[in-house]
Design a protein around this motif. Sequence first.
Motif, PDB file in Angstrom:
ATOM      1  N   GLY A  74       0.814  -1.215   0.000  1.00 35.65           N
ATOM      2  CA  GLY A  74       0.000   0.000   0.000  1.00 35.65           C
ATOM      3  C   GLY A  74       0.846   1.262   0.000  1.00 35.65           C
ATOM      4  O   GLY A  74       0.539   2.231  -0.709  1.00 35.65           O
ATOM      5  N   ALA A  75       1.905   1.254   0.778  1.00 38.70           N
ATOM      6  CA  ALA A  75       2.805   2.412   0.800  1.00 38.70           C
ATOM      7  C   ALA A  75       3.473   2.599  -0.557  1.00 38.70           C
ATOM      8  O   ALA A  75       3.607   3.725  -1.055  1.00 38.70           O
ATOM      9  N   MET A  76       3.877   1.513  -1.167  1.00 39.96           N
ATOM     10  CA  MET A  76       4.490   1.596  -2.495  1.00 39.96           C
ATOM     11  C   MET A  76       3.469   2.065  -3.524  1.00 39.96           C
ATOM     12  O   MET A  76       3.817   2.794  -4.464  1.00 39.96           O
ATOM     13  N   ALA A  77       2.209   1.694  -3.336  1.00 34.82           N
ATOM     14  CA  ALA A  77       1.156   2.148  -4.250  1.00 34.82           C
ATOM     15  C   ALA A  77       1.094   3.673  -4.268  1.00 34.82           C
ATOM     16  O   ALA A  77       0.891   4.278  -5.335  1.00 34.82           O
ATOM     17  N   ALA A 100      13.945   2.483  -6.926  1.00 41.77           N
ATOM     18  CA  ALA A 100      13.174   1.282  -6.561  1.00 41.77           C
ATOM     19  C   ALA A 100      13.607   0.760  -5.197  1.00 41.77           C
ATOM     20  O   ALA A 100      12.768   0.414  -4.358  1.00 41.77           O
ATOM     21  N   GLY A 101      14.911   0.713  -4.963  1.00 39.87           N
ATOM     22  CA  GLY A 101      15.415   0.222  -3.677  1.00 39.87           C
ATOM     23  C   GLY A 101      15.001   1.111  -2.520  1.00 39.87           C
ATOM     24  O   GLY A 101      14.532   0.624  -1.486  1.00 39.87           O
ATOM     25  N   VAL A 131      12.570   0.012   0.551  1.00 40.20           N
ATOM     26  CA  VAL A 131      13.016   0.094   1.949  1.00 40.20           C
ATOM     27  C   VAL A 131      12.089   1.026   2.735  1.00 40.20           C
ATOM     28  O   VAL A 131      11.660   0.703   3.851  1.00 40.20           O
ATOM     29  N   GLY A 132      11.758   2.164   2.146  1.00 35.97           N
ATOM     30  CA  GLY A 132      10.864   3.108   2.815  1.00 35.97           C
ATOM     31  C   GLY A 132       9.478   2.521   3.050  1.00 35.97           C
ATOM     32  O   GLY A 132       8.900   2.684   4.134  1.00 35.97           O
ATOM     33  N   ALA A 133       8.943   1.836   2.050  1.00 40.36           N
ATOM     34  CA  ALA A 133       7.611   1.229   2.192  1.00 40.36           C
ATOM     35  C   ALA A 133       7.610   0.179   3.296  1.00 40.36           C
ATOM     36  O   ALA A 133       6.668   0.091   4.097  1.00 40.36           O
ATOM     37  N   ARG A 186       6.421  -1.696   8.735  1.00 34.17           N
ATOM     38  CA  ARG A 186       6.859  -2.261  10.009  1.00 34.17           C
ATOM     39  C   ARG A 186       6.395  -1.384  11.166  1.00 34.17           C
ATOM     40  O   ARG A 186       5.902  -1.860  12.178  1.00 34.17           O
ATOM     41  N   ARG A 187       6.558  -0.091  10.979  1.00 33.12           N
ATOM     42  CA  ARG A 187       6.157   0.864  12.037  1.00 33.12           C
ATOM     43  C   ARG A 187       4.647   0.812  12.304  1.00 33.12           C
ATOM     44  O   ARG A 187       4.219   0.810  13.446  1.00 33.12           O
ATOM     45  N   LEU A 188       3.865   0.745  11.233  1.00 33.68           N
ATOM     46  CA  LEU A 188       2.412   0.747  11.385  1.00 33.68           C
ATOM     47  C   LEU A 188       1.868  -0.579  11.932  1.00 33.68           C
ATOM     48  O   LEU A 188       0.876  -0.581  12.661  1.00 33.68           O
TER      49      LEU A 188
END
Length: 179
Positions: A72-75, A162-163, A167-169, A174-176
């Motif tokens: 979802g974050a990557m979306a 992309a990397g 990693v950010g997504a 993980r945090r959520l």
Amino acid sequence: MKNSSGDEAVGGAVTLGLLAAWVLHDLEELATVPGWWRRNLPALRERYPGVPEAVWRRAGSVDGREFAVAVGAMAAVVASASVAGRLTGGRSATYQTALHAFGLHGLVHLAQAGLVRGYTPGVATSPLIVVPFTLWARHRLRRAGVLRATRPRDLAVGLGFAGAATVGAHAVARRLTKA
């Protein structure tokens, strides 16, 4: 359809199509990633003993919920890049970098499948959707006269994009999900 300079205009199929192609590809990953890791992690650890244990622990710790949130974050990232492409007629550097990243991501999936000598999540849609869409979109951008010249540095930036986005997504996910 031609624009005022006589070049072909870049439409939503090219720009917003990036998001559509990404969704189809990531549906495969959503359906397969968690189970695939559970089934294959022991054999991968054994086959590739040089990979640091922290990498295997991290890979094995991602559950289906966390992975879905990461998707979802990557979306959001892909949607933003696609909209930037649409608003600029495909000229957006962010859109073109995301397009490069998407195509390279598909090639990485094919390489991963080669390394494990079998199926890996994402490899089925890479040759059917990811790579063909990227090549088609690049062709359309080129015909419209808006595709920036692609240098090796641009490919490195695409892989880095992309990397970093991945990693950010996963960090957001993980945090959520662990809160």
